[in-house]
Scaffold this motif. Structure first.
Motif, short mmCIF file in Angstrom:
data_model
loop_
_atom_site.label_atom_id
_atom_site.label_comp_id
_atom_site.label_asym_id
_atom_site.label_seq_id
_atom_site.Cartn_x
_atom_site.Cartn_y
_atom_site.Cartn_z
N PRO A 51 0.83 -1.21 0.00
CA PRO A 51 0.00 0.00 0.00
C PRO A 51 0.86 1.26 0.00
CG PRO A 51 0.02 -1.04 2.17
CD PRO A 51 0.71 -1.98 1.24
N MET A 52 0.49 2.20 -0.84
CA MET A 52 1.17 3.49 -0.86
C MET A 52 0.61 4.32 0.29
SD MET A 52 3.15 3.12 -3.45
CE MET A 52 3.28 2.06 -4.89
N ARG A 53 1.50 4.93 1.09
CA ARG A 53 1.01 5.66 2.26
C ARG A 53 1.86 6.90 2.54
NH1 ARG A 53 3.54 1.13 2.74
NH2 ARG A 53 5.16 0.79 4.30
N LYS A 54 1.15 7.97 2.77
CA LYS A 54 1.78 9.24 3.13
C LYS A 54 2.15 9.18 4.60
CE LYS A 54 0.89 14.21 2.82
NZ LYS A 54 -0.10 15.23 2.40
N VAL A 55 3.43 9.51 4.93
CA VAL A 55 3.88 9.32 6.31
C VAL A 55 4.26 10.63 7.01
CG1 VAL A 55 4.65 6.96 5.86
CG2 VAL A 55 6.28 8.84 5.58
N PHE A 56 4.02 11.77 6.35
CA PHE A 56 4.29 13.05 7.00
C PHE A 56 3.45 14.10 6.30
CE2 PHE A 56 6.64 16.97 7.91
CZ PHE A 56 6.96 16.80 9.25
N GLN A 57 2.82 14.97 7.08
CA GLN A 57 1.99 16.04 6.53
C GLN A 57 2.82 17.32 6.49
OE1 GLN A 57 -1.13 15.34 5.61
NE2 GLN A 57 -1.87 17.36 5.03
N GLY A 58 2.91 17.93 5.31
CA GLY A 58 3.72 19.13 5.16
C GLY A 58 5.08 18.78 4.57
N VAL A 59 5.99 19.77 4.62
CA VAL A 59 7.33 19.60 4.04
C VAL A 59 8.35 19.62 5.18
CG1 VAL A 59 9.05 20.56 2.45
CG2 VAL A 59 6.60 20.75 1.92
N PRO A 60 9.03 18.51 5.42
CA PRO A 60 10.01 18.47 6.52
C PRO A 60 11.25 19.29 6.19
CG PRO A 60 10.16 16.46 5.23
CD PRO A 60 8.99 17.24 4.68
N ILE A 79 8.57 -0.13 1.82
CA ILE A 79 7.97 -0.05 0.48
C ILE A 79 6.62 0.65 0.54
CG2 ILE A 79 7.05 -1.39 -1.46
CD1 ILE A 79 9.05 -3.61 -0.69
N GLY A 80 6.46 1.66 -0.29
CA GLY A 80 5.20 2.39 -0.38
C GLY A 80 5.13 3.64 0.46
N GLU A 81 6.10 3.87 1.36
CA GLU A 81 6.09 5.09 2.17
C GLU A 81 6.51 6.29 1.32
OE1 GLU A 81 6.94 3.40 6.64
OE2 GLU A 81 8.52 4.55 5.65
N TRP A 82 5.82 7.41 1.46
CA TRP A 82 6.21 8.62 0.73
C TRP A 82 5.87 9.86 1.54
CZ3 TRP A 82 2.49 12.22 -0.60
CH2 TRP A 82 1.16 11.78 -0.64
N VAL A 118 15.02 -2.43 -2.70
CA VAL A 118 14.26 -1.24 -2.29
C VAL A 118 15.18 -0.03 -2.24
CG1 VAL A 118 12.86 -0.19 -0.46
CG2 VAL A 118 12.70 -2.66 -0.92
N THR A 119 14.79 1.03 -2.93
CA THR A 119 15.59 2.26 -2.91
C THR A 119 14.68 3.48 -2.96
OG1 THR A 119 17.54 3.35 -3.86
CG2 THR A 119 15.89 2.55 -5.42
N HIS A 139 9.55 12.22 -1.99
CA HIS A 139 10.42 11.05 -1.85
C HIS A 139 9.56 9.85 -1.52
CE1 HIS A 139 12.31 8.07 0.85
NE2 HIS A 139 13.32 8.18 0.02
N GLY A 140 9.90 8.69 -2.10
CA GLY A 140 9.20 7.46 -1.77
C GLY A 140 10.12 6.27 -1.88
N TYR A 141 9.76 5.19 -1.21
CA TYR A 141 10.51 3.94 -1.29
C TYR A 141 9.78 2.97 -2.22
CZ TYR A 141 13.93 4.98 2.33
OH TYR A 141 14.98 5.52 3.04
N CYS A 142 10.51 2.51 -3.25
CA CYS A 142 9.95 1.57 -4.22
C CYS A 142 10.81 0.32 -4.30
CB CYS A 142 9.89 2.22 -5.61
SG CYS A 142 8.77 3.63 -5.72
N ASP A 143 10.17 -0.78 -4.58
CA ASP A 143 10.86 -2.04 -4.83
C ASP A 143 11.10 -2.12 -6.33
OD1 ASP A 143 11.77 -4.59 -5.16
OD2 ASP A 143 10.05 -5.58 -4.22
N LEU A 144 12.35 -1.93 -6.75
CA LEU A 144 12.64 -1.85 -8.17
C LEU A 144 12.60 -3.21 -8.86
CD1 LEU A 144 15.39 0.91 -8.40
CD2 LEU A 144 12.90 1.10 -8.36
N SER A 145 12.50 -4.31 -8.10
CA SER A 145 12.27 -5.60 -8.75
C SER A 145 10.83 -5.69 -9.25
CB SER A 145 12.57 -6.76 -7.79
OG SER A 145 11.59 -6.84 -6.78
N ASP A 146 9.98 -4.80 -8.75
CA ASP A 146 8.60 -4.66 -9.20
C ASP A 146 8.56 -3.44 -10.11
OD1 ASP A 146 5.87 -4.51 -9.49
OD2 ASP A 146 5.47 -3.90 -7.42
N LYS A 147 8.78 -3.64 -11.39
CA LYS A 147 9.05 -2.53 -12.31
C LYS A 147 7.98 -1.44 -12.34
CE LYS A 147 12.31 -4.96 -15.26
NZ LYS A 147 12.63 -5.41 -16.64
N PRO A 148 6.70 -1.77 -12.23
CA PRO A 148 5.69 -0.69 -12.25
C PRO A 148 5.59 0.11 -10.95
CG PRO A 148 4.73 -2.81 -12.90
CD PRO A 148 6.06 -3.09 -12.27
N SER A 149 6.34 -0.26 -9.90
CA SER A 149 6.11 0.37 -8.59
C SER A 149 6.36 1.89 -8.60
CB SER A 149 6.93 -0.31 -7.50
OG SER A 149 8.30 -0.15 -7.69
#
Length: 201
Positions: A6-15, A43-46, A81-82, A98-108
């Motif tokens: 699941p894609m999920r927003k983990v901070f509100q605003g700009v740090p 994976i999925g945090e942004w 994951v990068t 910024h987000g963390y994606c699993d690049l072995s999953d090409k569409p991520s």
């Protein structure tokens, strides 16, 4: 076959930059840090970042790849994951993420881009309960957050915990997911306390 995290927003605003680097490893205190593959935690945090920090990250190392409005970091967090950085036009304004994606999953990376644009294009600023909890986790100092250990019932071990201030009752440790609405409100900064609830997409 990859199961889409699941894609999920983990901070509100700009740090600021210090907060940004801290959020790159939000799960540093997890049990068995050096013994497990923590990819699923990340994976999925942004979250949104400033243009200055986006450009700073671009200049640190040559990107692993660049594609239109995104680039991937050459250094991997774990496994495949990068960090992927985005410069997206939303409602006519260029914003950076910024987000963390699993690049072995090409569409991520494309799924993440779509999730960010969808979330940030909503006309009313609102937060889901999950977003409120993730913001609290991101914003809380390491001294006041952690993971349930051996003193907790077995089914709770490894879950995230946070210190709650109970007035005359002093402080207690609770599971992050068990915070009441009142406790969540008390832990959010004033400008976020009264945002309407968003319906999770």
């Amino acid at each position: 076959m990859h199961s889409a995290s699941p894609m999920r927003k983990v901070f509100q605003g700009v740090p600021d930059r210090r907060q940004m680097f801290r959020m790159f490893d939000r799960h540093a205190q997890r049990p068995n840090r050096w013994k497990d593959d923590a990819g699923e935690l990340y994976i999925g945090e942004w979250f949104e970042i400033s243009e200055r920090d986006h450009d700073h990250m671009f200049e640190i190392l040559p990107p692993l790849w660049m594609r239109g409005d995104m680039f991937a970091m050459r250094e991997f967090l774990t496994g495949s994951v990068t960090s992927v950085f985005f410069a997206l036009t939303i409602d006519g304004e260029i914003r950076h993420f910024h987000g963390y994606c699993d690049l072995s999953d090409k569409p991520s990376p494309d799924r993440m881009r779509a999730a960010i644009v969808d979330r940030e294009s909503r006309p009313v600023k609102a937060m889901t309960r999950t977003e409120r909890l993730e913001h609290i986790w991101s914003a809380t100092h390491d001294d006041y957050r952690g993971y349930a250990g051996e003193r907790w019932p077995e089914d709770m071990r490894g879950k995230r915990t946070i210190t709650v201030y109970g007035g005359s009752r002093g402080t207690t440790l609770k599971l992050l997911d068990d915070l009441t609405d009142e406790e969540i409100s008390a832990k959010l900064p004033v400008h976020l306390r009264y945002l309407p609830d968003a319906i999770a997409a």
